[in-house]
Design a protein around this motif. Structure first.
Motif, PDB file in Angstrom:
ATOM      1  N   VAL A 304       0.840  -1.202   0.000  1.00 23.37           N
ATOM      2  CA  VAL A 304       0.000   0.000   0.000  1.00 23.37           C
ATOM      3  C   VAL A 304       0.875   1.251   0.000  1.00 23.37           C
ATOM      4  CG1 VAL A 304      -1.708   1.328   1.305  1.00 23.37           C
ATOM      5  CG2 VAL A 304      -1.923  -1.159   1.129  1.00 23.37           C
ATOM      6  N   LEU A 305       1.939   1.238   0.808  1.00 24.90           N
ATOM      7  CA  LEU A 305       2.821   2.404   0.878  1.00 24.90           C
ATOM      8  C   LEU A 305       3.411   2.738  -0.486  1.00 24.90           C
ATOM      9  CD1 LEU A 305       4.252   4.548   2.608  1.00 24.90           C
ATOM     10  CD2 LEU A 305       6.089   2.882   3.002  1.00 24.90           C
ATOM     11  N   ASP A 306       3.820   1.724  -1.235  1.00 24.35           N
ATOM     12  CA  ASP A 306       4.377   1.964  -2.571  1.00 24.35           C
ATOM     13  C   ASP A 306       3.361   2.642  -3.477  1.00 24.35           C
ATOM     14  OD1 ASP A 306       6.746   0.828  -1.769  1.00 24.35           O
ATOM     15  OD2 ASP A 306       6.280  -1.159  -2.591  1.00 24.35           O
ATOM     16  N   MET A 307       2.090   2.266  -3.350  1.00 19.75           N
ATOM     17  CA  MET A 307       1.050   2.846  -4.191  1.00 19.75           C
ATOM     18  C   MET A 307       0.673   4.263  -3.765  1.00 19.75           C
ATOM     19  SD  MET A 307      -1.495  -0.433  -4.685  1.00 19.75           S
ATOM     20  CE  MET A 307      -0.900  -1.981  -5.393  1.00 19.75           C
ATOM     21  N   LEU A 308       1.024   4.637  -2.521  1.00 25.11           N
ATOM     22  CA  LEU A 308       0.684   5.967  -2.008  1.00 25.11           C
ATOM     23  C   LEU A 308       1.726   7.023  -2.330  1.00 25.11           C
ATOM     24  CD1 LEU A 308      -0.694   5.204   1.591  1.00 25.11           C
ATOM     25  CD2 LEU A 308      -1.978   5.566  -0.519  1.00 25.11           C
ATOM     26  N   MET A 309       2.851   6.648  -2.872  1.00 21.93           N
ATOM     27  CA  MET A 309       3.953   7.584  -3.090  1.00 21.93           C
ATOM     28  C   MET A 309       3.556   8.842  -3.868  1.00 21.93           C
ATOM     29  SD  MET A 309       6.423   6.841  -1.340  1.00 21.93           S
ATOM     30  CE  MET A 309       7.129   5.511  -0.388  1.00 21.93           C
ATOM     31  N   PRO A 310       2.680   8.755  -4.891  1.00 21.69           N
ATOM     32  CA  PRO A 310       2.286   9.998  -5.594  1.00 21.69           C
ATOM     33  C   PRO A 310       1.551  10.986  -4.688  1.00 21.69           C
ATOM     34  CG  PRO A 310       1.800   8.082  -6.956  1.00 21.69           C
ATOM     35  CD  PRO A 310       2.192   7.558  -5.610  1.00 21.69           C
ATOM     36  N   LEU A 311       0.993  10.522  -3.560  1.00 24.69           N
ATOM     37  CA  LEU A 311       0.268  11.404  -2.649  1.00 24.69           C
ATOM     38  C   LEU A 311       1.156  11.932  -1.521  1.00 24.69           C
ATOM     39  CD1 LEU A 311      -3.137   9.501  -2.270  1.00 24.69           C
ATOM     40  CD2 LEU A 311      -2.468  11.200  -3.980  1.00 24.69           C
ATOM     41  N   LYS A 312       2.452  11.635  -1.575  1.00 22.75           N
ATOM     42  CA  LYS A 312       3.419  12.107  -0.583  1.00 22.75           C
ATOM     43  C   LYS A 312       2.992  11.759   0.850  1.00 22.75           C
ATOM     44  CE  LYS A 312       4.651  15.993  -3.584  1.00 22.75           C
ATOM     45  NZ  LYS A 312       4.733  17.475  -3.731  1.00 22.75           N
ATOM     46  N   PRO A 313       2.931  10.456   1.150  1.00 22.40           N
ATOM     47  CA  PRO A 313       2.463  10.047   2.475  1.00 22.40           C
ATOM     48  C   PRO A 313       3.492  10.302   3.569  1.00 22.40           C
ATOM     49  CG  PRO A 313       3.231   8.140   1.266  1.00 22.40           C
ATOM     50  CD  PRO A 313       3.286   9.303   0.307  1.00 22.40           C
ATOM     51  N   LYS A 314       3.001  10.568   4.771  1.00 23.98           N
ATOM     52  CA  LYS A 314       3.849  10.665   5.943  1.00 23.98           C
ATOM     53  C   LYS A 314       3.605   9.422   6.779  1.00 23.98           C
ATOM     54  CE  LYS A 314       4.873  13.547   9.980  1.00 23.98           C
ATOM     55  NZ  LYS A 314       4.474  14.767  10.754  1.00 23.98           N
ATOM     56  N   SER A 315       4.641   8.609   6.984  1.00 24.53           N
ATOM     57  CA  SER A 315       4.461   7.337   7.663  1.00 24.53           C
ATOM     58  C   SER A 315       5.663   7.028   8.552  1.00 24.53           C
ATOM     59  CB  SER A 315       4.269   6.205   6.643  1.00 24.53           C
ATOM     60  OG  SER A 315       5.427   6.084   5.820  1.00 24.53           O
ATOM     61  N   ASP A 327       5.870 -14.870  11.456  1.00 22.90           N
ATOM     62  CA  ASP A 327       6.294 -14.832  10.050  1.00 22.90           C
ATOM     63  C   ASP A 327       6.140 -13.457   9.405  1.00 22.90           C
ATOM     64  OD1 ASP A 327       6.811 -17.572  10.237  1.00 22.90           O
ATOM     65  OD2 ASP A 327       4.732 -18.050   9.714  1.00 22.90           O
ATOM     66  N   LEU A 328       6.170 -12.391  10.197  1.00 24.54           N
ATOM     67  CA  LEU A 328       6.098 -11.049   9.640  1.00 24.54           C
ATOM     68  C   LEU A 328       7.370 -10.285   9.962  1.00 24.54           C
ATOM     69  CD1 LEU A 328       2.444 -10.021  10.576  1.00 24.54           C
ATOM     70  CD2 LEU A 328       3.265 -10.945   8.412  1.00 24.54           C
ATOM     71  N   GLU A 329       7.788  -9.433   9.062  1.00 25.26           N
ATOM     72  CA  GLU A 329       8.974  -8.614   9.275  1.00 25.26           C
ATOM     73  C   GLU A 329       8.549  -7.173   9.506  1.00 25.26           C
ATOM     74  OE1 GLU A 329      11.647  -9.075   6.069  1.00 25.26           O
ATOM     75  OE2 GLU A 329      11.815 -11.248   6.271  1.00 25.26           O
ATOM     76  N   ALA A 330       9.293  -6.495  10.370  1.00 26.99           N
ATOM     77  CA  ALA A 330       8.900  -5.148  10.787  1.00 26.99           C
ATOM     78  C   ALA A 330       8.872  -4.157   9.637  1.00 26.99           C
ATOM     79  CB  ALA A 330       9.852  -4.651  11.879  1.00 26.99           C
ATOM     80  N   ASP A 331       9.739  -4.346   8.637  1.00 24.07           N
ATOM     81  CA  ASP A 331       9.792  -3.346   7.575  1.00 24.07           C
ATOM     82  C   ASP A 331       8.644  -3.496   6.573  1.00 24.07           C
ATOM     83  OD1 ASP A 331      12.416  -4.920   5.525  1.00 24.07           O
ATOM     84  OD2 ASP A 331      10.522  -5.675   6.331  1.00 24.07           O
ATOM     85  N   GLU A 332       7.716  -4.441   6.787  1.00 21.16           N
ATOM     86  CA  GLU A 332       6.583  -4.619   5.886  1.00 21.16           C
ATOM     87  C   GLU A 332       5.379  -3.770   6.288  1.00 21.16           C
ATOM     88  OE1 GLU A 332       5.770  -8.777   5.883  1.00 21.16           O
ATOM     89  OE2 GLU A 332       7.209  -9.182   4.282  1.00 21.16           O
ATOM     90  N   PHE A 333       5.430  -3.139   7.479  1.00 18.44           N
ATOM     91  CA  PHE A 333       4.260  -2.440   7.991  1.00 18.44           C
ATOM     92  C   PHE A 333       4.624  -1.030   8.459  1.00 18.44           C
ATOM     93  CE2 PHE A 333       3.611  -6.955   8.492  1.00 18.44           C
ATOM     94  CZ  PHE A 333       2.369  -7.135   7.904  1.00 18.44           C
ATOM     95  N   TYR A 334       3.692  -0.086   8.208  1.00 18.40           N
ATOM     96  CA  TYR A 334       3.951   1.313   8.509  1.00 18.40           C
ATOM     97  C   TYR A 334       2.703   1.956   9.108  1.00 18.40           C
ATOM     98  CZ  TYR A 334       7.960   0.576   5.445  1.00 18.40           C
ATOM     99  OH  TYR A 334       9.114   0.086   4.884  1.00 18.40           O
ATOM    100  N   VAL A 335       2.934   2.848  10.068  1.00 19.61           N
ATOM    101  CA  VAL A 335       1.845   3.646  10.620  1.00 19.61           C
ATOM    102  C   VAL A 335       1.630   4.831   9.686  1.00 19.61           C
ATOM    103  CG1 VAL A 335       1.033   5.024  12.566  1.00 19.61           C
ATOM    104  CG2 VAL A 335       2.435   2.980  12.975  1.00 19.61           C
ATOM    105  N   LEU A 336       0.441   4.932   9.098  1.00 20.94           N
ATOM    106  CA  LEU A 336       0.130   6.032   8.196  1.00 20.94           C
ATOM    107  C   LEU A 336      -0.317   7.226   9.022  1.00 20.94           C
ATOM    108  CD1 LEU A 336      -0.209   7.061   5.296  1.00 20.94           C
ATOM    109  CD2 LEU A 336      -2.556   6.175   5.347  1.00 20.94           C
ATOM    110  N   GLN A 337       0.415   8.328   8.909  1.00 19.89           N
ATOM    111  CA  GLN A 337       0.130   9.515   9.719  1.00 19.89           C
ATOM    112  C   GLN A 337      -0.627  10.595   8.957  1.00 19.89           C
ATOM    113  OE1 GLN A 337       4.252  10.189  10.722  1.00 19.89           O
ATOM    114  NE2 GLN A 337       4.033   9.233  12.740  1.00 19.89           N
ATOM    115  N   ASP A 338      -0.303  10.760   7.668  1.00 12.52           N
ATOM    116  CA  ASP A 338      -0.962  11.821   6.900  1.00 12.52           C
ATOM    117  C   ASP A 338      -0.670  11.623   5.418  1.00 12.52           C
ATOM    118  OD1 ASP A 338      -2.437  14.040   6.373  1.00 12.52           O
ATOM    119  OD2 ASP A 338      -0.936  15.500   7.039  1.00 12.52           O
ATOM    120  N   LEU A 339      -1.442  12.306   4.581  1.00 15.54           N
ATOM    121  CA  LEU A 339      -1.226  12.315   3.140  1.00 15.54           C
ATOM    122  C   LEU A 339      -1.019  13.756   2.694  1.00 15.54           C
ATOM    123  CD1 LEU A 339      -3.950   9.806   1.846  1.00 15.54           C
ATOM    124  CD2 LEU A 339      -1.500   9.392   2.063  1.00 15.54           C
ATOM    125  N   GLY A 340       0.043  13.990   1.915  1.00 14.88           N
ATOM    126  CA  GLY A 340       0.320  15.339   1.427  1.00 14.88           C
ATOM    127  C   GLY A 340      -0.722  15.814   0.433  1.00 14.88           C
TER     128      GLY A 340
END
Length: 619
Positions: A304-315, A327-340
């Motif tokens: 999802v983060l990769d698809m949000l890049m055009p909206l300048k996300p803050k995460s 079976d999950l790695e920490a770098d696969e998940f992000y807290v979404l804070q805002d969208l530019g």
């Protein structure tokens, strides 16, 4: 509760004209009132003809005249004729009022599917249905709901039975007002961002986002998630300040967002019932993100983060210390804070377009209405068929809840990427439908995630209640497990009996009829603790011990409760039925409407003479 006669007296001349020209026939509730008044008029007229010696002065003729002056005959009002035709025969191929109501219980994806198949002359009753799409999914969960329900159980546990029931009823109704307010707000936001609520899950919901590209779908899903968090926080704070949600535990929303492959499947098709469910990697991502999210957070997957890049996300990346899913790695998940930037939204959403298409649909053969009816709970369709408003089925009542998890013979979740799995699950659903049809239970929820395929079944919904619903649930559970084993499917079953709020959740755009409360949560916990067996609570055992042999399992710790819960397991090989099942009827101790019934009787007794009252009751 005012009498019917007083209701008639309250209408002004303008309102009387409104009834005669059809201005007040816009809603199904109005139509229901017209039919009730017409039926009462017929009863009074019949009585006047057969027993003229019991006239109470000029009272009865006056009542009949009042009703006749307000309720038009079938030939006196073309507006009423049109509405009556809609309710009985689909005039000019237009959708009836019932069909529009059924659409509110159906997700947009399925409505579009019905309309497409009908336009193309395809069969809408072929099952199972399986389509793979690229989309985004949102899992929204109301944190604190389960804990609050369980706290009420322990808080009022020491009270006498009557006082406990009253206290639980008031607490549950207060909680339901708050939860439903949050649901209404979320659905409104989902519709604005062109989402589609595909499933409700107690205090949670699954929302599907489809667009021209998966990237646009993910962007709308993420923006909608942030909007839901912000607006829900404002709503809960405002309700707290106004004293509406003076609850013992604070409620918060937490959200997970995933994107990628989504498998849209429809099962069932028999006994006028079907189930729509989504599965796939996008759902797994959304559920994992939702479990990681803290109160007030929206967590997104890397996809999802990769698809949000055009909206300048803050995460912010989720740290390893918060990882509690295997079976999950920490770098696969992000807290979404805002969208530019905000995503582009359509002028007309898919839901709005679907409603417009329904209004223009030629339903002269009733195919579309029949297809949507399959996704409506039987209690609601029964209300509609009998001319009642769905709100008549809203009440605090004692029910028996069953949760079933379906697994393969190795007790592992099904792999829906295999074609044979879809056919196997269809076979399971039909087997469960067949057994529930005999015991008169109903499937209230069907969902799939990484932990398995789960069904929520209710015994005791309005218009489908029996005094021995706990017995029926246990017998049904034993038969379901036995029959599923024959097709190499294992199952874990949890059954709990208790008082719940049975009612509508959602708003006029999208709604569901469901049961919420501590008994629902306990049944789900028992299913989670069942190791390919059936576990029941104390109330279920007490009500069923005359027809089923139980063995006590040592009390177990159930998530959400401080004290351990006594658990019992029916000995499936030693089932012994000692009495016939009770007939279908709503007992007084189930409905709990003694006060309202008494008020209604008093109103009738006051207005009519005793002889008339006795005649109406006997007839």
């Amino acid at each position: 509760m005012p009498s019917i006669a007083k209701c008639l007296d309250s209408l002004s001349e303008l309102e009387r004209k409104g009834w005669n020209n059809g201005a007040y026939y816009s809603s199904f509730e109005d139509f229901h009132m017209v039919l009730v008044l017409r039926a009462l008029s017929a009863e009074v007229s019949s009585f006047m003809e057969t027993r003229p010696d019991l006239y109470a002065g000029d009272k009865l003729p006056a009542i009949a005249d009042k009703i006749t002056s307000i309720v038009p005959t079938s030939s006196a009002s073309s507006a009423f004729d049109r509405l009556e035709e809609e309710a009985t025969g689909h005039s000019k191929g237009e959708l009836s009022e019932e069909a529009h109501l059924f659409a509110k219980f159906t997700c947009t994806y399925k409505i579009e599917d019905f309309l497409k198949n009908e336009a193309g002359g395809n069969n809408t009753s072929t099952f199972p249905q399986n389509e793979v799409i690229q989309a985004a999914l949102v899992f929204s969960d109301l944190s604190g709901f389960s804990k609050l329900c369980e706290s009420y159980v322990e808080k009022y546990a020491g009270l006498p039975h009557a006082a406990q029931a009253q206290a639980m009823s008031q607490a549950s109704e207060k909680l339901n007002v708050v939860v439903n307010s949050v649901f209404e707000l979320q659905i409104k936001m989902v519709d604005e961002y062109d989402g589609d609520v595909v499933n409700f899950a107690g205090d949670a919901m699954f929302v599907l986002f489809r667009a021209d590209t998966p990237q646009i779908a993910a962007q709308r899903a993420a923006a909608c998630s942030l909007a839901m968090l912000a607006e829900t926080q404002k709503r809960l704070k405002a309700m707290e300040e106004q004293g509406v949600d003076a609850l013992d535990t604070q409620l918060f929303l937490h959200i997970g967002v995933g994107a990628g492959t989504v498998r849209c499947m429809t099962f069932g098709g028999q006994y006028d019932k079907a189930e729509f469910v989504v599965a796939g990697p996008a759902l797994t991502q959304a559920k994992d993100c939702g479990e990681l999210a803290k109160s007030g957070e929206a967590i997104i997957s890397r996809a999802v983060l990769d698809m949000l890049m055009p909206l300048k996300p803050k995460s912010k990346r989720v740290g390893s210390e918060r990882m509690n899913v295997d079976d999950l790695e920490a770098d696969e998940f992000y807290v979404l804070q805002d969208l530019g930037q905000q995503p582009v939204l359509p002028k007309i959403t898919k839901r709005q377009q679907a409603w417009m298409s329904l209004s223009q649909c030629d339903n002269s053969n009733g195919v579309v209405e029949e297809a949507m009816r399959r996704f409506v709970p039987h209690s609601i369709s029964a209300c509609v068929d009998s001319g009642q408003s769905p709100k008549e089925a809203e009440e605090y009542r004692r029910v028996t809840i069953m949760f079933i998890r379906l697994l393969d013979m190795e007790c592992e979740p099904f792999q829906y990427s295999k074609a044979e799995t879809v056919l196997l699950v269809q076979q399971c659903i039909l087997e469960i439908y067949s057994i529930l049809h005999r015991y008169e239970g109903t499937v209230s929820r069907f969902q799939i995630d990484d932990k398995g395929t789960v069904l929520k079944i209710v015994f005791g919904f309005p218009l489908m209640a029996h005094e021995d619903d706990p017995v029926r649930a246990v017998h049904a559970g034993i038969e379901i497990r036995k029959n599923l084993k024959k097709i190499n499917v294992q199952s874990c079953v949890g059954i709990a009996t208790g008082h719940t709020i049975c009612g509508l959740v959602g708003n006029e755009v999208r709604m569901e009829y469901t049961a919420v409360g501590s008994a629902v949560i306990l049944a789900a916990r028992l299913m989670q603790n069942a190791n390919c067996c059936i576990l029941v609570n104390t109330d279920t055992r007490k009500a069923s011990c005359g027809s089923v042999v139980f063995e006590k399992i040592c009390s177990i710790k159930v998530k959400g409760r401080d004290s351990k819960v006594p658990v019992y397991r029916p000995v499936e090989s030693e089932k012994r039925i000692t009495k016939k099942l009770a007939p279908l009827r709503d007992m007084e101790n189930i409905l709990g409407r003694d006060k309202e019934n008494e008020m209604l009787r008093n109103e009738i007794d006051e207005y009519l003479c005793p002889e008339v009252t006795n005649w109406l009751r006997l007839s």
